[in-house]
Design an enzyme around this catalytic site. Structure first.
Site, PDB file in Angstrom:
ATOM      1  N   CYS A 149      16.720  -4.469  50.447  1.00 47.38           N
ATOM      2  CA  CYS A 149      16.675  -3.522  51.561  1.00 47.38           C
ATOM      3  C   CYS A 149      16.703  -2.078  51.073  1.00 47.38           C
ATOM      4  O   CYS A 149      16.051  -1.200  51.643  1.00 47.38           O
ATOM      5  CB  CYS A 149      17.841  -3.775  52.510  1.00 47.38           C
ATOM      6  SG  CYS A 149      19.483  -3.660  51.737  1.00 47.38           S
ATOM      7  N   HIS A 286      23.882  -2.253  53.974  1.00 49.48           N
ATOM      8  CA  HIS A 286      22.486  -2.546  54.285  1.00 49.48           C
ATOM      9  C   HIS A 286      21.731  -1.241  54.472  1.00 49.48           C
ATOM     10  O   HIS A 286      22.197  -0.334  55.168  1.00 49.48           O
ATOM     11  CB  HIS A 286      22.390  -3.401  55.547  1.00 49.48           C
ATOM     12  CG  HIS A 286      20.991  -3.806  55.900  1.00 49.48           C
ATOM     13  ND1 HIS A 286      20.155  -4.440  55.007  1.00 49.48           N
ATOM     14  CD2 HIS A 286      20.270  -3.653  57.047  1.00 49.48           C
ATOM     15  CE1 HIS A 286      18.986  -4.684  55.591  1.00 49.48           C
ATOM     16  NE2 HIS A 286      19.030  -4.191  56.820  1.00 49.48           N
ATOM     17  N   ASN A 306      13.997  -1.883  60.506  1.00 50.02           N
ATOM     18  CA  ASN A 306      14.647  -2.791  59.559  1.00 50.02           C
ATOM     19  C   ASN A 306      13.571  -3.460  58.703  1.00 50.02           C
ATOM     20  O   ASN A 306      12.376  -3.253  58.902  1.00 50.02           O
ATOM     21  CB  ASN A 306      15.469  -3.827  60.321  1.00 50.02           C
ATOM     22  CG  ASN A 306      16.556  -4.457  59.484  1.00 50.02           C
ATOM     23  OD1 ASN A 306      16.687  -4.177  58.293  1.00 50.02           O
ATOM     24  ND2 ASN A 306      17.353  -5.314  60.093  1.00 50.02           N
TER      25      ASN A 306
END
Length: 338
Positions: A149, A286, A306
């Site tokens: 990520c 994240h 995302n």
């Protein structure tokens, strides 16, 4: 249909074995009905997300128990979300993972403590701003079962700022960053700040994704010659905007999409709506990309891209309430300069 009947039978047997003594006063008919409904829902989930567990296997039974835990968790999370625009939680592609598995696979970003922002707030900001409206935000990507990520958020920011500068929007290589950013750990995690610092110091040119495609696993770095075309990061800033989210809005408008590190534990179950609760900033693990905001409604919110594919959330996006540093969204905010 026969496979489903076998599954139901196996699960009812397992449920009887683990049922705690305190709950034995519930009638067997009610228990059987509840387990049947749960088993049918699990079978529907397996079909939707193409899960191929062997019937009667230990893994199937374990996944089913995680699925049951997820359903209970959804009810708890949704009990906080009573307003019309509030976040909704339910079954998605992560519903057969334990919370530990989810964290270990998908929440692998780290961050250094960022200095508090001390610049001036920009006055006269628009009430609503979305870089997608300018056609400078690339489509949602899917990191898959790789803790990359941190690379997706950085590359997302770089390719958007490059397009804002007048170049054609082009997806740049996340795999190049995963393989070559030596201070990070590839699919085992990394830091957006470390990544941006590496890009700044080495002057590595990010090449198009078509030249260095994503593989969802850490590989050997593929080096390119200095004459090769690519995008170079000249500088970046990383600040803590806690308590200063209006100033963060100014950074977004002025600098382009922002790479941020958030607490996304509850995102395992997110389906859509604006997150306002049960999302602290204690464990930010994240990395995502903030592409816009909207303050025109009752609940102002950030628009966040995302990297879990378009089947997650609202076609790959999540909305976070502005104010209160929800999900730690303002703790570590990086802007890119090209």
């Amino acid at each position: 249909m026969r496979g489903r009947q076998v599954l139901v039978a196996v699960i009812i047997t397992a449920g009887a074995l683990v049922s705690p003594p305190c709950c034995r006063h519930v009638s067997s008919a009610e228990t059987r009905s509840e387990l049947n409904n749960s088993a049918v829902a699990f079978e529907s989930f397996r079909e939707q997300f193409h899960r191929r567990y062997e019937v009667n296997s230990e893994e199937l039974n374990r996944r089913y128990l995680y699925f049951q835990d997820a359903v209970k968790r959804h009810a708890f999370l949704n009990s906080f979300s009573t307003a019309p625009q509030s976040a909704k939680y339910g079954i998605n592609q992560f519903s057969d993972l334990s919370q530990k598995e989810f964290r270990d696979l998908y929440l692998r970003a780290s961050t250094d403590r960022a200095p508090l922002f001390s610049g001036l707030k920009i006055e006269g900001l628009p009430a609503k701003f979305d870089w997608r409206d300018k056609a400078v935000v690339a489509p949602v990507q899917n990191q898959q079962a790789c803790g990359s990520c941190w690379a997706f958020s950085v590359v997302g920011a770089v390719q958007s700022v490059h397009a804002i500068g007048g170049s054609q929007l082009e997806q740049l290589s996340v795999q190049q960053v995963v393989d070559c950013s030596f201070k990070n750990k590839g699919c085992n995690g990394g830091s957006p700040s470390w990544t941006l610092n590496w890009l700044k110091q080495t002057k590595v040119k990010l090449v198009p994704q078509s030249e260095y495609p994503y593989k969802a696993k850490t590989g050997i770095c593929h080096f390119f010659s200095q004459s090769h075309e690519g995008v170079v990061v000249k500088n970046f800033t990383a600040h803590n905007f806690s308590g200063q989210e209006k100033a963060m809005m100014g950074q977004l408008v002025q600098r382009g999409p922002l790479a941020v590190v958030v607490d996304a534990v509850s995102w395992q179950d997110y389906l859509g709506g604006i997150i306002q609760h049960h999302c602290s900033s204690q464990w930010s693990t994240h990395a995502v990309l903030v592409v816009g905001y909207d303050t025109t409604g009752e609940i102002p919110y950030w628009i966040v891209q995302n990297s879990w594919g378009t089947t997650w959330g609202d076609e790959g996006y999540v909305y976070i309430k502005i104010g209160g540093n929800i999900c730690g969204i303002a703790d570590s905010v990086a802007a890119v300069f090209l």
